[in-house]
Scaffold this motif. Structure first.
Motif, PDB file in Angstrom:
ATOM      1  N   VAL A   1     -28.244 -36.376  -3.348  1.00  0.00           N
ATOM      2  CA  VAL A   1     -28.366 -36.963  -2.009  1.00  0.00           C
ATOM      3  C   VAL A   1     -27.058 -37.663  -1.660  1.00  0.00           C
ATOM      4  N   VAL A   2     -26.581 -37.430  -0.449  1.00  0.00           N
ATOM      5  CA  VAL A   2     -25.386 -38.097   0.056  1.00  0.00           C
ATOM      6  C   VAL A   2     -25.747 -38.788   1.365  1.00  0.00           C
ATOM      7  N   VAL A   3     -25.480 -40.077   1.461  1.00  0.00           N
ATOM      8  CA  VAL A   3     -25.645 -40.816   2.714  1.00  0.00           C
ATOM      9  C   VAL A   3     -24.318 -40.743   3.455  1.00  0.00           C
ATOM     10  N   THR A   4     -24.339 -40.242   4.673  1.00  0.00           N
ATOM     11  CA  THR A   4     -23.113 -39.925   5.396  1.00  0.00           C
ATOM     12  C   THR A   4     -22.912 -40.814   6.621  1.00  0.00           C
ATOM     13  N   ASP A   5     -21.688 -40.847   7.072  1.00  0.00           N
ATOM     14  CA  ASP A   5     -21.343 -41.497   8.335  1.00  0.00           C
ATOM     15  C   ASP A   5     -20.160 -40.736   8.912  1.00  0.00           C
ATOM     16  N   THR A   6     -19.730 -41.089  10.101  1.00  0.00           N
ATOM     17  CA  THR A   6     -18.507 -40.530  10.649  1.00  0.00           C
ATOM     18  C   THR A   6     -17.515 -41.655  10.876  1.00  0.00           C
TER      19      THR A   6
ATOM     20  N   ASP B   1     -34.185 -26.885  -6.447  1.00  0.00           N
ATOM     21  CA  ASP B   1     -33.362 -27.609  -7.414  1.00  0.00           C
ATOM     22  C   ASP B   1     -31.897 -27.240  -7.217  1.00  0.00           C
ATOM     23  N   GLY B   2     -31.045 -28.242  -7.212  1.00  0.00           N
ATOM     24  CA  GLY B   2     -29.614 -28.023  -7.039  1.00  0.00           C
ATOM     25  C   GLY B   2     -29.133 -28.213  -5.615  1.00  0.00           C
ATOM     26  N   ASP B   3     -30.064 -28.313  -4.639  1.00  0.00           N
ATOM     27  CA  ASP B   3     -29.651 -28.589  -3.263  1.00  0.00           C
ATOM     28  C   ASP B   3     -28.979 -29.959  -3.180  1.00  0.00           C
ATOM     29  N   ILE B   4     -28.156 -30.129  -2.151  1.00  0.00           N
ATOM     30  CA  ILE B   4     -27.596 -31.426  -1.812  1.00  0.00           C
ATOM     31  C   ILE B   4     -28.152 -31.801  -0.434  1.00  0.00           C
ATOM     32  N   VAL B   5     -28.837 -32.924  -0.359  1.00  0.00           N
ATOM     33  CA  VAL B   5     -29.430 -33.375   0.901  1.00  0.00           C
ATOM     34  C   VAL B   5     -28.523 -34.457   1.479  1.00  0.00           C
ATOM     35  N   CYS B   6     -27.932 -34.170   2.625  1.00  0.00           N
ATOM     36  CA  CYS B   6     -27.026 -35.117   3.291  1.00  0.00           C
ATOM     37  C   CYS B   6     -27.797 -35.804   4.414  1.00  0.00           C
ATOM     38  N   VAL B   7     -27.874 -37.121   4.356  1.00  0.00           N
ATOM     39  CA  VAL B   7     -28.676 -37.899   5.290  1.00  0.00           C
ATOM     40  C   VAL B   7     -27.765 -38.854   6.056  1.00  0.00           C
ATOM     41  N   ALA B   8     -27.808 -38.781   7.380  1.00  0.00           N
ATOM     42  CA  ALA B   8     -26.973 -39.659   8.199  1.00  0.00           C
ATOM     43  C   ALA B   8     -27.375 -41.115   7.993  1.00  0.00           C
ATOM     44  N   SER B   9     -26.382 -41.970   7.896  1.00  0.00           N
ATOM     45  CA  SER B   9     -26.650 -43.385   7.665  1.00  0.00           C
ATOM     46  C   SER B   9     -27.458 -43.997   8.801  1.00  0.00           C
ATOM     47  N   THR B  10     -27.409 -43.412   9.993  1.00  0.00           N
ATOM     48  CA  THR B  10     -28.171 -43.965  11.111  1.00  0.00           C
ATOM     49  C   THR B  10     -29.662 -44.012  10.791  1.00  0.00           C
ATOM     50  N   VAL B  11     -30.207 -42.916  10.254  1.00  0.00           N
ATOM     51  CA  VAL B  11     -31.642 -42.911   9.979  1.00  0.00           C
ATOM     52  C   VAL B  11     -31.965 -43.719   8.724  1.00  0.00           C
ATOM     53  N   VAL B  12     -31.031 -43.770   7.771  1.00  0.00           N
ATOM     54  CA  VAL B  12     -31.239 -44.628   6.604  1.00  0.00           C
ATOM     55  C   VAL B  12     -31.327 -46.084   7.057  1.00  0.00           C
ATOM     56  N   SER B  13     -30.410 -46.480   7.938  1.00  0.00           N
ATOM     57  CA  SER B  13     -30.412 -47.853   8.429  1.00  0.00           C
ATOM     58  C   SER B  13     -31.683 -48.159   9.215  1.00  0.00           C
TER      59      SER B  13
ATOM     60  N   VAL C   1     -30.426 -34.841   9.107  1.00  0.00           N
ATOM     61  CA  VAL C   1     -30.519 -34.446   7.702  1.00  0.00           C
ATOM     62  C   VAL C   1     -30.094 -32.989   7.576  1.00  0.00           C
ATOM     63  N   VAL C   2     -29.193 -32.735   6.656  1.00  0.00           N
ATOM     64  CA  VAL C   2     -28.668 -31.389   6.431  1.00  0.00           C
ATOM     65  C   VAL C   2     -28.770 -31.069   4.949  1.00  0.00           C
ATOM     66  N   VAL C   3     -29.196 -29.856   4.631  1.00  0.00           N
ATOM     67  CA  VAL C   3     -29.290 -29.393   3.254  1.00  0.00           C
ATOM     68  C   VAL C   3     -28.115 -28.459   2.964  1.00  0.00           C
ATOM     69  N   VAL C   4     -27.409 -28.736   1.889  1.00  0.00           N
ATOM     70  CA  VAL C   4     -26.343 -27.853   1.407  1.00  0.00           C
ATOM     71  C   VAL C   4     -26.888 -27.116   0.192  1.00  0.00           C
ATOM     72  N   ARG C   5     -26.898 -25.797   0.251  1.00  0.00           N
ATOM     73  CA  ARG C   5     -27.500 -24.992  -0.818  1.00  0.00           C
ATOM     74  C   ARG C   5     -26.445 -24.127  -1.497  1.00  0.00           C
ATOM     75  N   ASP C   6     -26.599 -23.963  -2.808  1.00  0.00           N
ATOM     76  CA  ASP C   6     -25.723 -23.113  -3.622  1.00  0.00           C
ATOM     77  C   ASP C   6     -24.312 -23.672  -3.759  1.00  0.00           C
TER      78      ASP C   6
END
Length: 254
Positions: free
Chosen positions: A146-151, A30-42, A215-220
């Motif tokens: 959750v954050v959907v990311t791109d560059t 609980d409290g993690d932030i899961v960052c997911v690249a838009s490539t795999v979402v797409s 996919v990257v997890v940001v914790r704390d």
């Protein structure tokens, strides 16, 4: 705060359950932030396309011809057509196509990717990235953001960095206005784009190219006792750079 990539994810195909794939490989808290690249979402949402899906109209052929003249490189008018169809506004036509994508993000070529496409010609951005983030969040086995990311590139600087396209479970920004600095001066304009900063931190871990860790997890990470804001994309009325670009024409001679 620390970040780690989720390893062992397979190649994602249309219809795959991203939340299930992540949950099977990451022990989320609980409290993690899961960052997911838009490539795999797409890819999961079937947002791949062939160039032949976009027969070029007159404007696309005109844009492609102009870009070819400016850059000295042949440009496929079908790609220009795809950019037009994935955009709500063309901000600049040369020396590259700068557009507002249908999701609100302003970037080159409406964010359409021609690398890591899984064998297709084109990979389009998710249509509604924040809704995508909410669906992924609902399927994960912890109370996370959750954050959907791109560059994308940056005005006035070389290179690309991670940015947020959509988010769920946390505000887009930390609003510092009304708080004070160390000298007691009240902050009047500072609004920190937290989801962009998290996306950039995730991009440092996931990398570019063929790393295969989307996919990257940001914790704390702690948002702190601040007001939150959902505003990330500027309204045109206050976006003076976009207003200036609307009246600017590229001159290849200067």
């Amino acid at each position: 705060m620390h970040t780690f990539a989720v390893s062992g994810l397979p190649e994602v195909d249309a219809g795959d359950d991203l939340a299930a794939l992540v949950s099977e490989r990451a022990d989320l808290t609980d409290g993690d932030i899961v960052c997911v690249a838009s490539t795999v979402v797409s890819k999961a949402e079937g947002r791949t396309a062939a160039l032949d899906d976009f027969p070029a109209g007159p404007r696309a052929r005109e844009i492609a011809g102009h870009l070819a003249d400016v850059t000295g490189e042949e440009k496929d008018p079908r790609f220009a057509q795809a950019v037009l169809e994935e955009s709500t506004e063309v901000v600049m036509e040369a020396p590259f196509l700068l557009t507002e994508a249908t999701c609100g993000h302003v970037g080159v070529n409406a964010g359409i990717d021609r690398s890591n496409t899984g064998g297709d010609d084109l990979l389009l951005l998710p249509e509604r990235p924040s809704e995508s983030a909410e669906r992924i969040r609902a399927g994960l086995d912890a109370d996370v953001g959750v954050v959907v990311t791109d560059t994308s590139g940056r005005p006035f600087r070389h290179g690309q960095r991670g940015v947020a396209l959509g988010w769920a479970g946390l505000p887009a920004s930390r609003d510092w206005r009304g708080e004070t600095d160390r000298d007691g001066h009240e902050l009047e304009v500072t609004v920190e784009a937290v989801v962009d900063e998290l996306a950039a931190a995730a991009n440092l871990v996931s990398g570019e190219g063929d790393g295969g860790t989307p996919v990257v997890v940001v914790r704390d990470f702690e948002f702190g006792d601040h007001a939150g804001s959902e505003n990330l994309f500027r309204e045109v009325s206050g976006d003076f750079v976009r207003q200036a670009l609307r009246g600017w024409e590229f001159d290849a001679g200067h």
